[in-house]
Design a protein around this motif. Sequence first.
Motif, PDB file in Angstrom:
ATOM      1  N   ALA A  39      11.676  -5.492  24.534  1.00 45.40           N
ATOM      2  CA  ALA A  39      13.019  -6.016  24.986  1.00 45.40           C
ATOM      3  C   ALA A  39      13.448  -5.250  25.842  1.00 45.40           C
ATOM      4  CB  ALA A  39      13.658  -6.449  23.678  1.00 45.40           C
ATOM      5  N   GLY A  40      14.155  -5.773  26.688  1.00 46.14           N
ATOM      6  CA  GLY A  40      15.172  -5.017  27.585  1.00 46.14           C
ATOM      7  C   GLY A  40      16.211  -3.952  26.983  1.00 46.14           C
ATOM      8  N   SER A  41      15.690  -2.653  27.343  1.00 51.28           N
ATOM      9  CA  SER A  41      16.556  -1.837  26.870  1.00 51.28           C
ATOM     10  C   SER A  41      17.834  -1.645  27.509  1.00 51.28           C
ATOM     11  CB  SER A  41      15.742  -0.243  27.161  1.00 51.28           C
ATOM     12  OG  SER A  41      16.489   0.790  26.860  1.00 51.28           O
ATOM     13  N   VAL A  42      18.942  -1.378  26.825  1.00 46.09           N
ATOM     14  CA  VAL A  42      20.372  -1.499  27.557  1.00 46.09           C
ATOM     15  C   VAL A  42      20.880  -0.045  27.427  1.00 46.09           C
ATOM     16  CG1 VAL A  42      20.276  -4.118  27.431  1.00 46.09           C
ATOM     17  CG2 VAL A  42      21.022  -2.717  25.603  1.00 46.09           C
ATOM     18  N   PRO A  43      22.065  -0.035  28.043  1.00 44.96           N
ATOM     19  CA  PRO A  43      22.959   1.158  28.077  1.00 44.96           C
ATOM     20  C   PRO A  43      23.993   1.073  26.978  1.00 44.96           C
ATOM     21  CG  PRO A  43      23.668   0.092  29.910  1.00 44.96           C
ATOM     22  CD  PRO A  43      22.401  -0.950  29.378  1.00 44.96           C
ATOM     23  N   LEU A  44      23.623   0.641  25.777  1.00 43.95           N
ATOM     24  CA  LEU A  44      24.480   0.753  24.532  1.00 43.95           C
ATOM     25  C   LEU A  44      23.995   2.022  23.700  1.00 43.95           C
ATOM     26  CD1 LEU A  44      24.573  -3.148  23.683  1.00 43.95           C
ATOM     27  CD2 LEU A  44      26.241  -1.916  25.391  1.00 43.95           C
ATOM     28  N   ASP A  45      25.067   2.458  23.010  1.00 40.13           N
ATOM     29  CA  ASP A  45      24.940   3.748  22.048  1.00 40.13           C
ATOM     30  C   ASP A  45      24.653   2.874  20.895  1.00 40.13           C
ATOM     31  OD1 ASP A  45      27.219   2.879  20.910  1.00 40.13           O
ATOM     32  OD2 ASP A  45      28.360   4.654  21.816  1.00 40.13           O
ATOM     33  N   ALA A  46      24.427   3.534  19.679  1.00 41.48           N
ATOM     34  CA  ALA A  46      24.058   3.116  18.225  1.00 41.48           C
ATOM     35  C   ALA A  46      25.289   2.219  17.637  1.00 41.48           C
ATOM     36  CB  ALA A  46      23.618   3.871  17.405  1.00 41.48           C
ATOM     37  N   ASP A 103      10.070  -3.505  34.325  1.00 42.18           N
ATOM     38  CA  ASP A 103      10.772  -4.229  35.103  1.00 42.18           C
ATOM     39  C   ASP A 103      12.269  -3.603  34.745  1.00 42.18           C
ATOM     40  OD1 ASP A 103       9.018  -6.121  36.197  1.00 42.18           O
ATOM     41  OD2 ASP A 103       9.344  -7.228  34.222  1.00 42.18           O
ATOM     42  N   VAL A 104      12.669  -2.971  36.124  1.00 40.17           N
ATOM     43  CA  VAL A 104      14.005  -2.164  36.021  1.00 40.17           C
ATOM     44  C   VAL A 104      15.161  -3.169  36.819  1.00 40.17           C
ATOM     45  CG1 VAL A 104      15.380  -0.123  36.782  1.00 40.17           C
ATOM     46  CG2 VAL A 104      12.788  -0.126  36.173  1.00 40.17           C
ATOM     47  N   TYR A 105      16.004  -3.582  36.123  1.00 37.09           N
ATOM     48  CA  TYR A 105      17.278  -4.451  36.661  1.00 37.09           C
ATOM     49  C   TYR A 105      18.314  -3.890  36.947  1.00 37.09           C
ATOM     50  CZ  TYR A 105      14.125  -8.089  34.605  1.00 37.09           C
ATOM     51  OH  TYR A 105      12.965  -8.830  34.417  1.00 37.09           O
ATOM     52  N   VAL A 106      18.951  -3.787  38.133  1.00 33.55           N
ATOM     53  CA  VAL A 106      20.206  -3.064  38.536  1.00 33.55           C
ATOM     54  C   VAL A 106      21.116  -4.046  39.247  1.00 33.55           C
ATOM     55  CG1 VAL A 106      21.148  -1.306  39.770  1.00 33.55           C
ATOM     56  CG2 VAL A 106      18.718  -0.850  39.061  1.00 33.55           C
ATOM     57  N   LEU A 157      14.462  -4.383  40.733  1.00 33.19           N
ATOM     58  CA  LEU A 157      15.280  -5.729  41.034  1.00 33.19           C
ATOM     59  C   LEU A 157      16.506  -5.287  41.121  1.00 33.19           C
ATOM     60  CD1 LEU A 157      13.417  -7.756  38.766  1.00 33.19           C
ATOM     61  CD2 LEU A 157      12.981  -7.909  41.092  1.00 33.19           C
ATOM     62  N   GLY A 158      17.399  -5.849  42.367  1.00 33.99           N
ATOM     63  CA  GLY A 158      18.776  -6.109  42.274  1.00 33.99           C
ATOM     64  C   GLY A 158      19.150  -7.252  41.836  1.00 33.99           C
ATOM     65  N   VAL A 159      19.996  -7.351  41.030  1.00 30.41           N
ATOM     66  CA  VAL A 159      20.481  -8.643  40.350  1.00 30.41           C
ATOM     67  C   VAL A 159      22.194  -8.790  40.284  1.00 30.41           C
ATOM     68  CG1 VAL A 159      18.667  -8.700  39.005  1.00 30.41           C
ATOM     69  CG2 VAL A 159      20.448  -7.704  37.855  1.00 30.41           C
ATOM     70  N   SER A 160      22.652  -9.966  40.158  1.00 27.94           N
ATOM     71  CA  SER A 160      24.016 -10.109  40.095  1.00 27.94           C
ATOM     72  C   SER A 160      24.744  -9.862  38.976  1.00 27.94           C
ATOM     73  CB  SER A 160      24.442 -11.529  40.679  1.00 27.94           C
ATOM     74  OG  SER A 160      23.745 -12.435  39.633  1.00 27.94           O
ATOM     75  N   CYS A 161      23.948  -9.998  37.673  1.00 30.87           N
ATOM     76  CA  CYS A 161      24.957  -9.757  36.563  1.00 30.87           C
ATOM     77  C   CYS A 161      23.705  -9.332  35.624  1.00 30.87           C
ATOM     78  CB  CYS A 161      25.738 -10.589  36.154  1.00 30.87           C
ATOM     79  SG  CYS A 161      25.218 -12.234  35.391  1.00 30.87           S
ATOM     80  N   LEU A 162      24.181  -8.665  34.401  1.00 27.56           N
ATOM     81  CA  LEU A 162      23.070  -8.606  32.982  1.00 27.56           C
ATOM     82  C   LEU A 162      24.276  -9.033  31.820  1.00 27.56           C
ATOM     83  CD1 LEU A 162      21.515  -5.295  34.134  1.00 27.56           C
ATOM     84  CD2 LEU A 162      20.482  -7.653  33.737  1.00 27.56           C
ATOM     85  N   LEU A 206      25.079  -2.578  33.897  1.00 28.23           N
ATOM     86  CA  LEU A 206      24.591  -2.231  35.417  1.00 28.23           C
ATOM     87  C   LEU A 206      23.011  -2.096  35.311  1.00 28.23           C
ATOM     88  CD1 LEU A 206      27.370   0.026  36.811  1.00 28.23           C
ATOM     89  CD2 LEU A 206      27.156  -2.542  37.041  1.00 28.23           C
ATOM     90  N   VAL A 207      22.421  -1.899  34.149  1.00 23.64           N
ATOM     91  CA  VAL A 207      21.026  -1.485  34.147  1.00 23.64           C
ATOM     92  C   VAL A 207      20.468  -2.121  32.825  1.00 23.64           C
ATOM     93  CG1 VAL A 207      19.472   0.369  34.035  1.00 23.64           C
ATOM     94  CG2 VAL A 207      21.413   0.761  35.406  1.00 23.64           C
ATOM     95  N   GLU A 208      19.149  -2.621  32.905  1.00 21.08           N
ATOM     96  CA  GLU A 208      18.325  -2.906  31.963  1.00 21.08           C
ATOM     97  C   GLU A 208      17.012  -2.543  32.477  1.00 21.08           C
ATOM     98  OE1 GLU A 208      17.549  -6.771  29.070  1.00 21.08           O
ATOM     99  OE2 GLU A 208      19.506  -6.533  29.910  1.00 21.08           O
ATOM    100  N   ILE A 209      16.171  -2.316  31.387  1.00 17.70           N
ATOM    101  CA  ILE A 209      14.831  -1.803  31.549  1.00 17.70           C
ATOM    102  C   ILE A 209      13.802  -2.495  30.587  1.00 17.70           C
ATOM    103  CG2 ILE A 209      12.964  -0.061  31.973  1.00 17.70           C
ATOM    104  CD1 ILE A 209      15.435   1.918  32.745  1.00 17.70           C
ATOM    105  N   THR A 210      12.868  -3.501  31.042  1.00 17.50           N
ATOM    106  CA  THR A 210      11.852  -3.815  30.104  1.00 17.50           C
ATOM    107  C   THR A 210      10.711  -3.147  30.383  1.00 17.50           C
ATOM    108  OG1 THR A 210      11.033  -5.418  31.597  1.00 17.50           O
ATOM    109  CG2 THR A 210      12.847  -6.154  30.066  1.00 17.50           C
ATOM    110  N   ALA A 211       9.780  -3.291  29.376  1.00 16.44           N
ATOM    111  CA  ALA A 211       8.566  -2.410  29.308  1.00 16.44           C
ATOM    112  C   ALA A 211       7.262  -2.926  28.431  1.00 16.44           C
ATOM    113  CB  ALA A 211       8.855  -0.883  28.850  1.00 16.44           C
ATOM    114  N   THR A 212       6.234  -2.729  28.768  1.00 15.53           N
ATOM    115  CA  THR A 212       4.889  -3.060  28.158  1.00 15.53           C
ATOM    116  C   THR A 212       4.326  -1.487  27.910  1.00 15.53           C
ATOM    117  OG1 THR A 212       4.857  -5.522  28.780  1.00 15.53           O
ATOM    118  CG2 THR A 212       2.801  -4.455  27.762  1.00 15.53           C
ATOM    119  N   ALA A 213       3.633  -1.411  26.657  1.00 11.63           N
ATOM    120  CA  ALA A 213       3.119   0.010  26.689  1.00 11.63           C
ATOM    121  C   ALA A 213       1.740  -0.388  25.537  1.00 11.63           C
ATOM    122  CB  ALA A 213       4.088   1.045  25.830  1.00 11.63           C
TER     123      ALA A 213
END
Length: 137
Positions: free
Chosen positions: A32-39, A78-81, A111-116, A122-129
Amino acid sequence: MIQRTTVPGLFPPPTYSHASVVEAGTKLAFLAGSVPLDAEGKLVGEGDPVRQAEQAMANLTEQLRSVGSELRHVLSTDVYVVSGETAALSAVWDVVEASGLSAGPHSSTLLGVSCLGYPGQLVEITATAVVPEEIRP
Protein backbone atom coordinates in the motif's frame (compact mmCIF):
# COMPACT_ATOMS: atom_id res chain seq x y z
CA MET A 1 15.42 -13.97 -9.92
CA ILE A 2 14.92 -10.38 -11.05
CA GLN A 3 15.91 -9.30 -14.54
CA ARG A 4 16.01 -5.52 -14.90
CA THR A 5 16.07 -4.08 -18.42
CA THR A 6 16.94 -0.75 -19.93
CA VAL A 7 15.68 -0.77 -23.51
CA PRO A 8 18.48 0.17 -25.95
CA GLY A 9 16.15 1.99 -28.39
CA LEU A 10 14.64 4.25 -25.70
CA PHE A 11 16.07 7.25 -23.91
CA PRO A 12 18.24 5.83 -21.08
CA PRO A 13 16.68 6.57 -17.69
CA PRO A 14 19.06 8.16 -15.20
CA THR A 15 18.56 5.85 -12.19
CA TYR A 16 15.84 3.34 -12.96
CA SER A 17 15.07 0.58 -15.45
CA HIS A 18 12.35 0.47 -18.08
CA ALA A 19 11.13 -2.98 -17.01
CA SER A 20 11.62 -5.69 -14.40
CA VAL A 21 10.85 -9.34 -15.08
CA VAL A 22 10.39 -11.92 -12.31
CA GLU A 23 10.35 -15.66 -12.90
CA ALA A 24 7.10 -17.53 -12.18
CA GLY A 25 6.94 -18.93 -8.67
CA THR A 26 8.64 -15.93 -7.07
CA LYS A 27 6.86 -14.49 -4.05
CA LEU A 28 5.86 -10.84 -4.59
CA ALA A 29 4.70 -8.15 -2.17
CA PHE A 30 2.33 -5.42 -3.37
CA LEU A 31 2.58 -2.63 -0.81
CA ALA A 32 0.00 0.00 0.00
CA GLY A 33 1.07 3.60 -0.39
CA SER A 34 3.68 4.59 2.15
CA VAL A 35 2.70 7.92 3.67
CA PRO A 36 4.54 10.47 5.85
CA LEU A 37 2.77 9.62 9.11
CA ASP A 38 4.54 8.60 12.31
CA ALA A 39 3.49 5.61 14.43
CA GLU A 40 0.88 7.76 16.20
CA GLY A 41 -0.66 8.88 12.90
CA LYS A 42 0.76 12.41 13.00
CA LEU A 43 1.97 14.04 9.79
CA VAL A 44 5.76 14.39 9.63
CA GLY A 45 7.27 17.34 7.74
CA GLU A 46 4.33 19.73 7.42
CA GLY A 47 4.87 21.73 4.21
CA ASP A 48 8.20 20.00 3.47
CA PRO A 49 8.08 17.45 0.63
CA VAL A 50 11.68 16.32 1.21
CA ARG A 51 11.07 15.56 4.91
CA GLN A 52 7.82 13.82 3.99
CA ALA A 53 9.66 11.74 1.38
CA GLU A 54 12.20 10.72 4.03
CA GLN A 55 9.39 9.60 6.36
CA ALA A 56 7.59 7.78 3.56
CA MET A 57 10.82 5.92 2.70
CA ALA A 58 11.35 5.01 6.36
CA ASN A 59 7.80 3.68 6.50
CA LEU A 60 8.28 1.81 3.22
CA THR A 61 11.40 0.19 4.67
CA GLU A 62 9.31 -1.04 7.63
CA GLN A 63 6.56 -2.31 5.31
CA LEU A 64 9.14 -4.30 3.37
CA ARG A 65 10.77 -5.66 6.51
CA SER A 66 7.38 -6.84 7.80
CA VAL A 67 6.91 -9.08 4.75
CA GLY A 68 10.50 -10.31 4.62
CA SER A 69 11.87 -8.04 1.95
CA GLU A 70 14.21 -5.05 1.63
CA LEU A 71 14.62 -1.90 -0.44
CA ARG A 72 17.07 -3.66 -2.76
CA HIS A 73 14.32 -6.12 -3.76
CA VAL A 74 11.86 -3.45 -4.92
CA LEU A 75 10.80 -3.95 -8.52
CA SER A 76 8.72 -0.84 -9.10
CA THR A 77 7.45 2.29 -7.41
CA ASP A 78 4.98 5.04 -8.04
CA VAL A 79 6.03 8.28 -6.34
CA TYR A 80 3.27 10.87 -5.91
CA VAL A 81 4.13 14.49 -5.07
CA VAL A 82 1.58 17.26 -4.52
CA SER A 83 3.16 19.81 -6.84
CA GLY A 84 3.17 21.02 -10.40
CA GLU A 85 6.81 22.08 -10.12
CA THR A 86 9.52 19.82 -11.47
CA ALA A 87 11.94 21.12 -8.82
CA ALA A 88 9.74 19.69 -6.04
CA LEU A 89 9.43 16.38 -7.87
CA SER A 90 13.20 16.26 -8.39
CA ALA A 91 13.85 16.98 -4.71
CA VAL A 92 11.60 14.08 -3.69
CA TRP A 93 13.21 11.84 -6.31
CA ASP A 94 16.63 12.65 -4.81
CA VAL A 95 15.40 11.16 -1.51
CA VAL A 96 14.13 8.03 -3.30
CA GLU A 97 17.38 7.67 -5.22
CA ALA A 98 19.51 8.06 -2.08
CA SER A 99 17.47 5.42 -0.23
CA GLY A 100 18.88 2.35 -1.93
CA LEU A 101 15.83 1.76 -4.10
CA SER A 102 17.71 2.82 -7.20
CA ALA A 103 20.47 0.30 -6.57
CA GLY A 104 18.47 -2.21 -8.67
CA PRO A 105 17.68 -0.05 -10.53
CA HIS A 106 13.93 -0.44 -10.09
CA SER A 107 11.21 0.71 -12.49
CA SER A 108 9.49 3.88 -11.36
CA THR A 109 6.96 6.56 -12.20
CA LEU A 110 7.21 10.04 -10.64
CA LEU A 111 3.95 12.01 -10.66
CA GLY A 112 2.85 15.50 -9.72
CA VAL A 113 -0.71 15.37 -8.35
CA SER A 114 -3.23 17.85 -6.97
CA CYS A 115 -3.87 16.18 -3.59
CA LEU A 116 -3.35 13.04 -1.52
CA GLY A 117 -5.38 11.34 1.20
CA TYR A 118 -4.34 13.06 4.44
CA PRO A 119 -4.54 16.79 5.23
CA GLY A 120 -1.12 18.33 4.52
CA GLN A 121 0.22 15.19 2.85
CA LEU A 122 2.61 16.01 0.00
CA VAL A 123 4.20 12.61 -0.75
CA GLU A 124 3.11 8.98 -1.13
CA ILE A 125 5.10 6.03 -2.46
CA THR A 126 3.71 2.67 -3.57
CA ALA A 127 5.93 -0.33 -4.26
CA THR A 128 6.04 -3.88 -5.54
CA ALA A 129 8.90 -6.07 -4.30
CA VAL A 130 10.24 -9.59 -4.43
CA VAL A 131 10.23 -11.49 -1.14
CA PRO A 132 13.38 -13.61 -1.50
CA GLU A 133 13.47 -16.98 0.22
CA GLU A 134 16.77 -16.29 1.99
CA ILE A 135 15.35 -13.43 4.12
CA ARG A 136 11.72 -14.43 4.62
CA PRO A 137 10.59 -14.26 8.26
